[in-house]
Design a protein around this motif. Structure first.
Motif, PDB file in Angstrom:
ATOM      1  N   THR A  47       0.743  -1.368  -0.022  1.00  0.00           N
ATOM      2  CA  THR A  47       0.181   0.022   0.163  1.00  0.00           C
ATOM      3  C   THR A  47       0.906   1.159   0.014  1.00  0.00           C
ATOM      4  O   THR A  47       1.866   1.249   0.754  1.00  0.00           O
ATOM      5  N   ILE A  48       0.431   2.261  -0.902  1.00  0.00           N
ATOM      6  CA  ILE A  48       1.525   3.422  -0.921  1.00  0.00           C
ATOM      7  C   ILE A  48       0.182   4.599  -0.818  1.00  0.00           C
ATOM      8  O   ILE A  48      -0.746   4.615  -1.360  1.00  0.00           O
ATOM      9  N   GLN A  49       0.349   5.383  -0.078  1.00  0.00           N
ATOM     10  CA  GLN A  49      -0.226   6.593   0.407  1.00  0.00           C
ATOM     11  C   GLN A  49       0.134   7.843   0.261  1.00  0.00           C
ATOM     12  O   GLN A  49       1.596   8.342   0.720  1.00  0.00           O
ATOM     13  N   VAL A  50      -0.418   8.675  -0.624  1.00  0.00           N
ATOM     14  CA  VAL A  50       0.073  10.111  -0.778  1.00  0.00           C
ATOM     15  C   VAL A  50      -0.966  11.141  -0.268  1.00  0.00           C
ATOM     16  O   VAL A  50      -2.103  11.095  -0.556  1.00  0.00           O
ATOM     17  N   MET A  51      -0.384  11.749   0.838  1.00  0.00           N
ATOM     18  CA  MET A  51      -1.527  12.786   1.336  1.00  0.00           C
ATOM     19  C   MET A  51      -1.103  14.180   1.359  1.00  0.00           C
ATOM     20  O   MET A  51       0.178  14.340   1.668  1.00  0.00           O
ATOM     21  N   ASP A  52      -2.094  15.187   1.114  1.00  0.00           N
ATOM     22  CA  ASP A  52      -1.468  16.476   1.291  1.00  0.00           C
ATOM     23  C   ASP A  52      -2.567  17.118   2.101  1.00  0.00           C
ATOM     24  O   ASP A  52      -3.732  16.742   2.454  1.00  0.00           O
ATOM     25  N   ARG A  53      -2.368  18.673   2.205  1.00  0.00           N
ATOM     26  CA  ARG A  53      -3.465  19.276   2.893  1.00  0.00           C
ATOM     27  C   ARG A  53      -3.979  20.406   1.802  1.00  0.00           C
ATOM     28  O   ARG A  53      -4.235  21.495   2.262  1.00  0.00           O
ATOM     29  N   GLY A  54      -4.268  19.829   0.848  1.00  0.00           N
ATOM     30  CA  GLY A  54      -4.926  20.692  -0.379  1.00  0.00           C
ATOM     31  C   GLY A  54      -6.490  20.872   0.015  1.00  0.00           C
ATOM     32  O   GLY A  54      -7.071  20.677   1.195  1.00  0.00           O
ATOM     33  N   GLN A  55      -7.261  21.118  -0.983  1.00  0.00           N
ATOM     34  CA  GLN A  55      -8.627  21.230  -0.790  1.00  0.00           C
ATOM     35  C   GLN A  55      -9.346  19.942  -0.823  1.00  0.00           C
ATOM     36  O   GLN A  55     -10.541  19.880  -0.164  1.00  0.00           O
ATOM     37  N   GLY A  56      -8.625  19.056  -1.062  1.00  0.00           N
ATOM     38  CA  GLY A  56      -9.330  17.662  -1.269  1.00  0.00           C
ATOM     39  C   GLY A  56     -10.492  17.820  -2.602  1.00  0.00           C
ATOM     40  O   GLY A  56     -10.521  18.575  -3.388  1.00  0.00           O
ATOM     41  N   PHE A  57     -11.387  16.809  -2.605  1.00  0.00           N
ATOM     42  CA  PHE A  57     -12.237  16.537  -3.690  1.00  0.00           C
ATOM     43  C   PHE A  57     -13.684  16.752  -3.051  1.00  0.00           C
ATOM     44  O   PHE A  57     -14.089  16.450  -2.043  1.00  0.00           O
ATOM     45  N   PRO A  58     -14.534  17.362  -3.815  1.00  0.00           N
ATOM     46  CA  PRO A  58     -15.970  17.345  -3.512  1.00  0.00           C
ATOM     47  C   PRO A  58     -16.414  15.980  -3.626  1.00  0.00           C
ATOM     48  O   PRO A  58     -15.852  15.158  -4.503  1.00  0.00           O
ATOM     49  N   GLU A  59     -17.237  15.636  -2.665  1.00  0.00           N
ATOM     50  CA  GLU A  59     -17.800  14.167  -2.455  1.00  0.00           C
ATOM     51  C   GLU A  59     -18.147  13.548  -3.710  1.00  0.00           C
ATOM     52  O   GLU A  59     -18.101  12.194  -4.262  1.00  0.00           O
ATOM     53  N   SER A  60     -18.909  14.367  -4.577  1.00  0.00           N
ATOM     54  CA  SER A  60     -19.699  13.949  -5.750  1.00  0.00           C
ATOM     55  C   SER A  60     -18.610  13.662  -6.909  1.00  0.00           C
ATOM     56  O   SER A  60     -18.716  13.009  -7.885  1.00  0.00           O
ATOM     57  N   GLU A  61     -17.389  14.173  -6.846  1.00  0.00           N
ATOM     58  CA  GLU A  61     -16.484  13.982  -7.894  1.00  0.00           C
ATOM     59  C   GLU A  61     -15.547  12.835  -7.453  1.00  0.00           C
ATOM     60  O   GLU A  61     -14.700  12.431  -8.255  1.00  0.00           O
ATOM     61  N   LEU A  62     -15.562  12.134  -6.627  1.00  0.00           N
ATOM     62  CA  LEU A  62     -14.384  11.363  -5.841  1.00  0.00           C
ATOM     63  C   LEU A  62     -14.429  10.376  -6.986  1.00  0.00           C
ATOM     64  O   LEU A  62     -13.326   9.712  -7.115  1.00  0.00           O
ATOM     65  N   SER A  63     -15.564   9.794  -7.468  1.00  0.00           N
ATOM     66  CA  SER A  63     -15.660   8.303  -8.193  1.00  0.00           C
ATOM     67  C   SER A  63     -14.896   8.818  -9.682  1.00  0.00           C
ATOM     68  O   SER A  63     -14.442   8.100 -10.528  1.00  0.00           O
ATOM     69  N   SER A  64     -14.979  10.341 -10.192  1.00  0.00           N
ATOM     70  CA  SER A  64     -14.575  10.380 -11.322  1.00  0.00           C
ATOM     71  C   SER A  64     -13.243  11.191 -11.487  1.00  0.00           C
ATOM     72  O   SER A  64     -12.547  11.392 -12.468  1.00  0.00           O
ATOM     73  N   VAL A  65     -12.387  11.134 -10.364  1.00  0.00           N
ATOM     74  CA  VAL A  65     -11.096  11.854 -10.257  1.00  0.00           C
ATOM     75  C   VAL A  65     -10.121  11.315 -11.337  1.00  0.00           C
ATOM     76  O   VAL A  65      -9.390  11.808 -11.874  1.00  0.00           O
ATOM     77  N   PHE A  66     -10.313   9.970 -11.599  1.00  0.00           N
ATOM     78  CA  PHE A  66      -9.123   9.115 -12.530  1.00  0.00           C
ATOM     79  C   PHE A  66      -9.661   8.932 -13.685  1.00  0.00           C
ATOM     80  O   PHE A  66      -8.960   8.551 -14.506  1.00  0.00           O
ATOM     81  N   ASN A  67     -10.702   9.641 -13.940  1.00  0.00           N
ATOM     82  CA  ASN A  67     -11.227   9.635 -15.602  1.00  0.00           C
ATOM     83  C   ASN A  67     -10.357  10.476 -16.459  1.00  0.00           C
ATOM     84  O   ASN A  67      -9.710  11.336 -15.919  1.00  0.00           O
ATOM     85  N   LYS A  68     -10.144   9.996 -17.485  1.00  0.00           N
ATOM     86  CA  LYS A  68      -9.438  10.778 -18.643  1.00  0.00           C
ATOM     87  C   LYS A  68      -9.834  12.207 -18.420  1.00  0.00           C
ATOM     88  O   LYS A  68     -11.152  12.411 -18.641  1.00  0.00           O
ATOM     89  N   PHE A  69      -9.145  13.312 -18.604  1.00  0.00           N
ATOM     90  CA  PHE A  69      -9.366  14.886 -18.615  1.00  0.00           C
ATOM     91  C   PHE A  69     -10.068  15.178 -17.507  1.00  0.00           C
ATOM     92  O   PHE A  69     -10.796  16.255 -17.530  1.00  0.00           O
ATOM     93  N   TYR A  70     -10.260  14.390 -16.480  1.00  0.00           N
ATOM     94  CA  TYR A  70     -10.831  15.012 -15.280  1.00  0.00           C
ATOM     95  C   TYR A  70     -10.026  16.456 -14.727  1.00  0.00           C
ATOM     96  O   TYR A  70      -8.812  16.222 -14.634  1.00  0.00           O
ATOM     97  N   ARG A  71     -10.782  17.272 -14.479  1.00  0.00           N
ATOM     98  CA  ARG A  71     -10.078  18.462 -13.771  1.00  0.00           C
ATOM     99  C   ARG A  71     -10.872  18.954 -12.951  1.00  0.00           C
ATOM    100  O   ARG A  71     -12.176  19.230 -12.976  1.00  0.00           O
ATOM    101  N   GLY A  72     -10.268  19.155 -11.670  1.00  0.00           N
ATOM    102  CA  GLY A  72     -10.976  19.804 -10.421  1.00  0.00           C
ATOM    103  C   GLY A  72     -11.566  20.944 -10.760  1.00  0.00           C
ATOM    104  O   GLY A  72     -11.182  21.656 -11.610  1.00  0.00           O
ATOM    105  N   LYS A  73     -12.682  21.315 -10.047  1.00  0.00           N
ATOM    106  CA  LYS A  73     -13.427  22.788 -10.370  1.00  0.00           C
ATOM    107  C   LYS A  73     -12.488  23.708 -10.345  1.00  0.00           C
ATOM    108  O   LYS A  73     -12.611  24.715 -10.981  1.00  0.00           O
TER     109      LYS A  73
END
Lengths: 895, 228
Positions: free
Chosen positions: A813-839
């Motif tokens: 298991t490899i984990q990368v953690m940061d202190r940024g904004q995180g993701f809106p819950e609704s977008e969690l599933s699409s984060v890895f989609n091609k061309f996904y860009r955070g809002k």
């Protein structure tokens, strides 16, 4: 109805006429030379017409012609290319038939095929010649053919009534109705008789014979009238079609729908033919209904019912089977649901005492309930001898012999017991005991055994118990009365009970079938993939029909694939495979128990979906399906076909989706990426331009140099991502795993991203006992690079970025953690989609990085997930199944 | 700059040749250029350069073949400079005698460092009985390693591994090469041995084993001993 609606063509009818036109344009056209009887010169006229066509330059040949040794006809036929007849052996005699395949292979513009109603020799592909002709037409070849009026299915009965000769060869009316052109070949009766006398029709001796039987003037006149009328009707209908087509205002027949009720009566046939003619004359469409009631059919009635339903199908009438104890209610309900305007029923012949009591008069009730639907009641001609038998419920003597034996044994046993007890209980009580026994038996056994039990117990009681004992003689009048009562009660009891049981049984079968269909539908809806659907289909067919089956499918190119897709012991010959292919092409069943190619062991049914054929299913019937089973089977097959179709379409849409995706990739390349490419190039060009001009102080120059550097790094990163993406897209990622110390990975990260990590605090957590893991270093390095880069782009400067490795139970298991904004819950599933860009993503970035991470991790059979940390920030978790080195204890390795 | 030597650049991209010419001559090297493999072979034979920079994608031949041909007689360092960045290509080039490998795009600073190391190394450090890298000294003959004057106890395998890497300072040694040299032909696939021993050496020699300065990992390829 107001005049407004009168002016408008019924859209349904218009659509139907358009569809007809379209259907016809692909097929060859059918021209029928139609006559009242043999000898009017149909073949001759057909040949004349063919000559006229030939002069116009048409490619026209003779497929099959019967000259009946008439010289003029034979001479006329000489001018055409003739397809030789196919000679085949049937039961050691050679039979000649039209060579269907040769005609289709030759593919002329027009082919002449005589005698449309002809029945082919057994072993031919189709039972009837009109089916051959259908196939020729489907191949786009035009057909000229001949037909006599007596061969029309709906007229055979009338012809038989007029001439007294039963016509065996008959043709579904549909074929005639759908013919593109009908030419009447007419002759006055006198002329015909003249020709007959001159020997132009038959040889002299046959002529004499024919003249006395068939060719009586009265007959000929009647047949001629019939033929003329049919053609006149057809012209009427053509006019109607024409008006519809051209949208001419006219006296529109407002969508009339005719319903004819059929039953197991021989009279239903006549009813069907009559209704068909009526519907034709009215321009109405027609369907039939059979109401299955509690009345149990004898095997003879079953046969008759099957015949009637088949006849209906031949006449082009669709038959619906519904179950209801009340025929009247069933018919009226159905009629209302289907917007029926006219109901045709036969006058019931059997006036059952019981039905009188329960239902009242059938006709009266039908008229009473039918409301504004017109009801036609046709009288039956005469009562056939059979129907007398039908008046009574005929006991079912087919019950098993053990039932009779057990019944007899039980009656004798009880009698014997009470014979010894008779002094204590009295002989009259015995009758109640026996009556009780018969009632009990009727709960389990059929009518036959009950009848036996009733008779046997009556006799036993009389002989052994009623004084004087051991004689059948009875002294007291009340005993006689009691015996008669005993017998009647026993009988009624038994018969009524078994009727209830029969009713129960029927309902149970219905229920079972409904349940089976429900189960099938449910299982199918959960199934994914063609293979699973096949497995379910095979299992259910085995379970409910006890049949082995073989399933064929079409391939992606919509072509029939002659490989059986399920596991089965059935092996097919080449011939049988070609039948399967035929069934697929024509979406009609074929093989054993059908009209097409019946001389094989299997029956082939098409798997017809809503839009297209899906394949073919072949079964080896043990028994022919009864009407009920056939309906059940069709429902079954249609469920399965529907599912196949959905699966097939899903595959198609999946392919379309993939195409769509790659389309999207290219589009994005030209939109977002062209932007991404231009920005660094622009800054390199700008900065270097300025440097070349050389008029700036050293400090400015240094800034410009570093600007160029940053831009080129950014460009390089983009190119890396694009190349990696294309590697993933093309599926050319080959895993090259090797032993890897994750500390190396962590170190590499801090080295390669040194510049980007400067504003952050990077903490790496690796347990002391971390083993060596077997992974593709390069791919995981790239994945981590993208994740950490992502963190540096999203987290605020000065914050901590954590990189954590651990191994647990087969997984790295490899984990990368940061202190940024995180993701809106609704977008969690699409984060890895091609061309996904955070809002709120910063400028720059293509949305490819994380999808590359996913691709590389999945190449390791691993998973990557994105989530939000409890306090704030994003957490990415890569989980990869790995093997670890046993050499994690350093001491072990020393020599 | 103190650098001297004649460097031959074999590359078909004129822009790369130009960049190298500017950068390298600014650093004191003398540059000759060849745009094809054939021309490169001819120039190498006639000029006897101190070092060759070779591109793998040449118009007239595969750079790998040119490398093999050069290695038939040319003993001085060859550095590969190519866009091909797969581990497979890199290992192949190193196994066929390349001293180092850089992928385009590259940082000129790094290229210059690699050139320096390669040239220094080719000028006979390996015969030195005692290797010195700042505070680290390796006595090849007596098997003694000292760091900050303190003796470091190494097992014989650890010592063989360290001395192999140190003798080839600056050069990437592939996993297979190291395994073959230190453990023998039979261990060529046992790369986990190597990982474990490198980890051990780092623990004993590096200031911060998690951030090694001398024993560097070349991901997927091998290790490089460097001392700057």
């Amino acid at each position: 109805m107001n005049s407004f609606t009168d002016n408008r063509p019924d859209p349904d009818e218009l659509l139907a006429s358009l569809i007809n036109e379209e259907e016809k344009s692909k097929r060859g056209t059918l021209k029928i030379f139609f006559g009242m009887c043999a000898g009017v010169g149909k073949t001759y006229t057909m040949l004349e017409a063919a000559h006229a066509e030939k002069i116009k330059g048409s490619d026209i040949i003779i497929g099959y012609i019967e000259t009946h040794n008439r010289k003029e006809t034979a001479d006329l036929a000489n001018g055409f290319e003739l397809i030789p007849r196919k000679i085949s052996e049937y039961k050691s005699t050679s039979v000649q038939e039209m060579d269907l395949d040769a005609i289709i292979a030759r593919k002329p513009q027009i082919v002449l095929v005589d005698e449309l109603a002809h029945t082919n020799a057994p072993g031919s592909r189709h039972a009837k010649r009109y089916q051959d002709v259908q196939e020729i037409l489907e191949n786009g070849i035009n057909v000229y053919t001949t037909l006599n009026v007596q061969h029309l299915e709906s007229r055979t009965e009338t012809v038989a009534q007029i001439t007294g000769i039963l016509v065996r060869e008959s043709l579904p009316d549909e074929i005639f109705e759908n013919a593109d052109e009908v030419e009447l070949v007419d002759l006055t009766p006198d002329e015909l008789l003249q020709r007959l006398s001159e020997g132009k029709v038959y040889t002299p001796e046959r002529s004499r014979d024919a003249k006395e039987n068939f060719f009586r003037k009265g007959n000929i006149t009647a047949l001629r009238e019939m033929a003329l009328r049919i053609v006149a009707d057809r012209v009427d209908k053509q006019l109607h079609d024409y008006m519809l087509h051209k949208r001419i205002r006219g006296p529109w027949k407002t969508g009339m729908h005719l319903l004819v009720a059929v039953g197991p009566s021989p009279y239903s046939g006549k009813l069907l033919r009559w209704s068909k003619n009526l519907a034709y004359a009215m321009g109405a469409n027609i369907q039939a209904v059979y109401v299955e009631t509690l009345h149990r059919l004898t095997s003879r009635e079953h046969e008759q019912l099957d015949k009637n339903i088949n006849l209906a199908k031949q006449l082009g009438i669709k038959v619906r089977i519904i179950t209801n104890a009340d025929i009247v209610k069933a018919i009226v309900d159905f009629a209302q649901k289907e917007n029926i305007t006219h109901i045709v029923v036969g006058k019931p012949r059997v006036r059952n005492f019981l039905s009188m009591l329960q239902l009242g008069n059938f006709v009266n009730r039908l008229i009473q309930y039918s409301g504004n639907i017109d009801v036609y009641i046709l009288g039956s001609d005469r009562l056939s001898k059979n129907s007398f038998r039908n008046r009574f419920s005929i006991p079912d003597f087919t019950s098993h012999i053990p039932q009779y034996l057990i019944t007899s044994f039980l009656v004798i046993l009880s009698s014997a017991i009470f014979f010894f007890l008779r002094d204590y209980v009295g002989y009259q009580v015995v009758s109640f005991v026996l009556l009780f026994l018969v009632s009990i038996l009727s709960l389990f056994y059929g009518t036959g055994p009950i009848l036996l039990a009733a008779t046997l117990s009556a006799l036993t009681w009389d002989y052994f118990f009623i004084p004087p004992q051991f004689t059948l003689h009875i002294e007291k009048a009340e005993d006689i009365l009691m015996l008669i009562m005993f017998f009647i009660i026993a009988l009624l009891n038994g018969i009524l009970t078994s009727r209830v049981r029969r009713q129960e049984k029927r309902i149970r079968i219905r229920e079972e079938r409904t349940n089976a269909l429900y189960q099938l539908t449910r299982e199918l809806s959960n199934a994914t993939g063609i293979e699973e659907v096949s497995n379910i289909a095979v299992r259910y067919i085995q379970k409910y029909f006890n049949l082995d089956c073989a399933i064929f499918h079409k391939n992606e190119l919509n072509q029939f694939d002659d490989h059986v897709t399920n596991e089965t012991k059935i092996k097919f010959s080449e011939n049988e495979l070609s039948i399967a292919a035929w069934v697929f092409r024509h979406s009609a069943k074929a093989g054993k128990h059908t009209d097409t190619l019946p001389s094989t062991e299997y029956t082939f049914y098409p798997l017809t979906g809503n839009i297209d054929n899906m394949g073919v299913i072949a079964v080896r019937h043990v028994n022919v399906f009864t009407q009920g089973e056939e309906q059940f089977w069709e429902a079954f097959i249609s469920q399965i076909s529907g599912k196949y179709e959905r699966e097939f379409l899903r595959n198609v849409s999946k392919t379309a989706l993939i195409l769509n995706e790659s389309d999207k990739l290219y589009k994005t390349l030209f939109n977002s990426i062209s932007h991404e490419l231009r920005i660094p190039v622009a800054s390199i060009m700008g900065a270097s331009d300025t440097l070349i001009s050389q008029k700036y102080p050293e400090e400015t120059k240094q800034k410009l140099y570093s600007e160029i550097n940053i831009s080129s790094v950014r460009l390089n990163r983009l190119i890396e991502n694009l190349l990696n993406m294309s590697r993933l897209e093309s599926g050319r990622i080959t895993l090259r795993p090797n032993w890897c110390d994750v500390r190396d990975l962590a170190h590499r990260m801090s080295e390669t991203l040194r510049q980007e990590l400067l504003p952050f605090k990077l903490s790496v957590v690796i347990p002391d006992d971390m083993p060596l893991v077997n992974i593709d270093f390069g791919l995981i390095e790239q994945a981590l690079y993208n994740l950490i880069l992502n963190a540096t782009q999203n987290a605020p400067a000065g914050s901590r970025i954590r990189l954590k490795f651990f191994y647990d139970n087969g997984f790295l298991t490899i984990q990368v953690m940061d202190r940024g904004q995180g993701f809106p819950e609704s977008e969690l599933s699409s984060v890895f989609n091609k061309f996904y860009r955070g809002k709120d993503a910063k400028a720059g970035g293509t949305g490819l990085g994380l999808s590359i991470v996913k691709g590389f991790v999945e190449a390791h059979q691993g998973t990557v997930t994105a989530g939000n940390r409890q306090n704030e920030g994003a957490i990415f978790t890569i989980k990869i199944p790995v093997s670890i080195s046993e050499m994690n204890q350093f001491g072990q390795l020393e020599e | 700059m103190g650098n001297s030597g004649n460097i031959l650049v074999i590359d078909d991209e004129v822009q790369i040749r130009r960049l190298l010419a500017i950068t390298l001559s600014a650093d004191g090297y003398k540059i000759s250029e060849a745009s094809t493999g054939k021309e490169g072979l001819a120039l190498a034979a006639s000029l006897q350069p101190t070092l060759i920079i070779l591109d793998l994608g040449l118009p007239d031949a595969d750079g790998l073949d040119i490398l093999k041909k050069l290695r038939e007689w040319y003993e001085k360092p060859i550095i590969i400079l190519s866009v091909r960045n797969s581990e497979e290509d890199i290992i192949k080039a190193l196994d066929n005698g390349a001293n180092d490998y850089l992928t385009k795009p590259f940082r000129t600073g790094e290229l210059l460092a690699r050139i320096r190391v390669s040239i220094r190394q080719s000028q006979g450090i390996k015969d030195n009985p005692v290797l010195e890298f700042g505070s680290l000294t390796i006595d090849i003959v007596n098997h003694i390693v000292r760091k900050n004057k303190e003796m470091i106890k190494l097992t014989s395998t650890e010592f063989s591994l360290l001395s192999l890497l140190a003798k080839n300072e600056g050069r990437v040694l592939t996993h297979q090469y190291i395994l073959k040299e230190v453990w023998g032909m039979g261990y060529i696939e046992q790369s986990q041995y190597l990982r474990v021993f490198i980890a051990q050496l780092r623990k004993k020699l590096e200031d911060d084993p998690a951030r090694p300065r001398m024993l560097n990992t070349e991901s997927g390829i091998g290790y490089r001993f460097s001392y700057i």
